[in-house]
Design a protein around this motif. Sequence first.
Motif, mmCIF file in Angstrom:
data_model
loop_
_atom_site.group_PDB
_atom_site.id
_atom_site.type_symbol
_atom_site.label_atom_id
_atom_site.label_comp_id
_atom_site.label_asym_id
_atom_site.label_seq_id
_atom_site.Cartn_x
_atom_site.Cartn_y
_atom_site.Cartn_z
ATOM 1 N N UNK A 51 0.972 -1.539 -0.260
ATOM 2 C CA UNK A 51 0.283 -0.150 -0.050
ATOM 3 C C UNK A 51 0.796 1.357 -0.141
ATOM 4 N N UNK A 52 -0.077 2.522 -0.541
ATOM 5 C CA UNK A 52 0.458 3.417 -0.670
ATOM 6 C C UNK A 52 1.686 3.834 0.970
ATOM 7 N N UNK A 53 0.708 3.801 1.877
ATOM 8 C CA UNK A 53 0.802 3.681 3.420
ATOM 9 C C UNK A 53 2.099 2.958 3.841
ATOM 10 N N UNK A 54 3.108 1.853 3.842
ATOM 11 C CA UNK A 54 3.681 1.476 3.030
ATOM 12 C C UNK A 54 4.671 1.613 3.237
ATOM 13 N N UNK A 55 4.777 1.873 1.873
ATOM 14 C CA UNK A 55 5.606 2.813 0.988
ATOM 15 C C UNK A 55 6.535 3.428 1.443
ATOM 16 N N UNK A 56 5.106 4.878 2.668
ATOM 17 C CA UNK A 56 5.396 5.651 2.783
ATOM 18 C C UNK A 56 6.403 5.783 4.031
ATOM 19 N N UNK A 57 5.792 4.447 4.784
ATOM 20 C CA UNK A 57 6.633 3.728 6.234
ATOM 21 C C UNK A 57 7.792 4.008 6.142
ATOM 22 N N UNK A 58 8.500 2.964 4.256
ATOM 23 C CA UNK A 58 9.631 3.027 4.043
ATOM 24 C C UNK A 58 10.959 4.221 3.923
ATOM 25 N N UNK A 59 9.847 4.888 3.471
ATOM 26 C CA UNK A 59 10.679 5.763 2.529
ATOM 27 C C UNK A 59 10.620 6.993 3.854
ATOM 28 N N UNK A 60 9.934 7.390 4.926
ATOM 29 C CA UNK A 60 10.308 7.915 6.153
ATOM 30 C C UNK A 60 11.046 7.189 7.228
ATOM 31 N N UNK A 61 11.753 5.702 7.089
ATOM 32 C CA UNK A 61 11.913 5.004 7.587
ATOM 33 C C UNK A 61 13.611 5.968 8.449
ATOM 34 N N UNK A 62 14.351 6.643 6.999
ATOM 35 C CA UNK A 62 15.367 6.640 7.900
ATOM 36 C C UNK A 62 15.982 8.445 7.511
ATOM 37 N N UNK A 63 14.558 9.906 7.788
ATOM 38 C CA UNK A 63 14.597 10.808 7.696
ATOM 39 C C UNK A 63 13.944 11.562 8.838
ATOM 40 N N UNK A 64 14.436 12.765 8.669
ATOM 41 C CA UNK A 64 13.995 13.350 9.475
ATOM 42 C C UNK A 64 12.798 13.943 9.406
ATOM 43 N N UNK A 65 11.753 13.530 10.050
ATOM 44 C CA UNK A 65 10.112 13.419 9.566
ATOM 45 C C UNK A 65 9.423 14.596 9.947
ATOM 46 N N UNK A 66 8.152 15.567 9.463
ATOM 47 C CA UNK A 66 7.529 16.457 10.311
ATOM 48 C C UNK A 66 6.258 15.875 9.341
ATOM 49 N N UNK A 67 5.078 15.174 10.685
ATOM 50 C CA UNK A 67 4.368 14.357 9.569
ATOM 51 C C UNK A 67 2.836 15.105 10.643
ATOM 52 N N UNK A 68 2.057 15.670 9.446
ATOM 53 C CA UNK A 68 1.188 15.787 8.796
ATOM 54 C C UNK A 68 -0.737 15.566 9.391
#
Length: 461
Positions: free
Chosen positions: A96-113
């Motif tokens: 799912x799209x959300x799972x891919x975003x999870x992979x991308x955000x695993x290694x960055x500084x994230x501002x999640x709104x």
Amino acid sequence: MLSVKDIQSVYFIGIGGIGMSALARYFNALGKIVSGYDKTPTPLTEQLEAEGIAIHFEENLELIPKQPDLVVYTPAVPKQHAELLYYQQQEVPVLKRSEVLGIISNSSFNICIGGTHGKTTTTTMTAHVLRHTGYGCNAFLGGISVNYQTNFWSDPRNVAVIEADEYDRSFLRLHPDIAVISSMDPDHLDIYGTEKNLQDAFIEFSQKLKPQGLLFSKYGLPRSSELKAGNHFTYSLDNTNADIYAKDIHMKDGSYTFSVKLPDIELNDVALHMGGLHNVENALVAIAIAQQLGISPENIKEAIAAFKGVKRRFEYVVKSSRMVFVDDYAHHPEELNALIKGAKALFPDRVCTVIFQPHLYSRTHDLSSGFAKALNQADKVMLLPIYPARELPMEGVESALIANQMQAGKVQLIEKAALLNQIKETVLNNKEQLHLLITAGAGDIDALVLPIAKLIEQHAG
């Protein structure tokens, strides 16, 4: 675990969705081979094709790549979709799209709104401030930024600003360093069942914050004491009990000037050239995040003043002496209430006509009284049939469910085919009055915006 560097080719099922297209642009910007399917061509899919992404519009196994490194799909795609079923039977990661975003955000500084409403504008404002000031970020937006005409951009700085979508519990896959919760009003009850379950998910989202993470939540949210964060600030448009709030708000010509009280500083003479007091509140969050990241007050103020908004979020389509035409994505009673209330406050001397297209049978069933109450603020309402999106019809659920709870004589049920003529007769031919026309909804009502604008232009003068 799958990582971005392992992926060379990605296929998207439902590539034309606003969140899916942002991901497609992300992989395309990295030089990956990106292709996809969607049901119908749209201006957004045309833009993706112009950017070099191959897209087809029929469910056809002959047209798909046989062995992509990753397949991404949206929950809006039916479970029996032929392409989805094919890939699920192959040895290909199907996420799912959300799972891919999870992979991308695993290694960055994230501002999640996150929030049931307000998140798209707040995310876009925040990402814009970081981009405009030169701080830099990667942006994954749930709308098209008017400043940059896109829902995604990349930057060498390993910071991601991500719209955290609560639908299908998607946001629980993210890894926030900074999180925002703007609202927890009942929505997506087809997924959550009860308001409590929805609130539980937002509480769980706050627990996803990294140690010493920073949470901004709207003051007065239900169960706010259960939200968990290393550091927690509340914000409000004007409640001085909040940690962050606005003061000295002045309206002029559809814009606002105001001061911002932050925990350790006050910003004066902030200008926002966007309608709706709720957008002043959204700006408070973007300002507070930027201040926490060390961006200077003057640079923040300059960026907010330069913000042009988000497509279909209190978007001025026409703004003339006789006619103001605003288009908005509002599809929840609280959003609709804020939209109409804000527009009428900015333009109090105009006759307010709202054209609303309800989105989803389940949402209309669950929230019909709230929609009726919000729409009653308008002088006239034209109510289009329900846009079903992913749903099948529900017995007894139609737009009349809202109309029957409204003030008599205020609302008219109307088909899309008859709308332009009705606007011409009841609004444009009435040249004695000043008009405020609003289109609202998350379905295909956006396809009517340009024809309405052209009609207004023809009757100008």
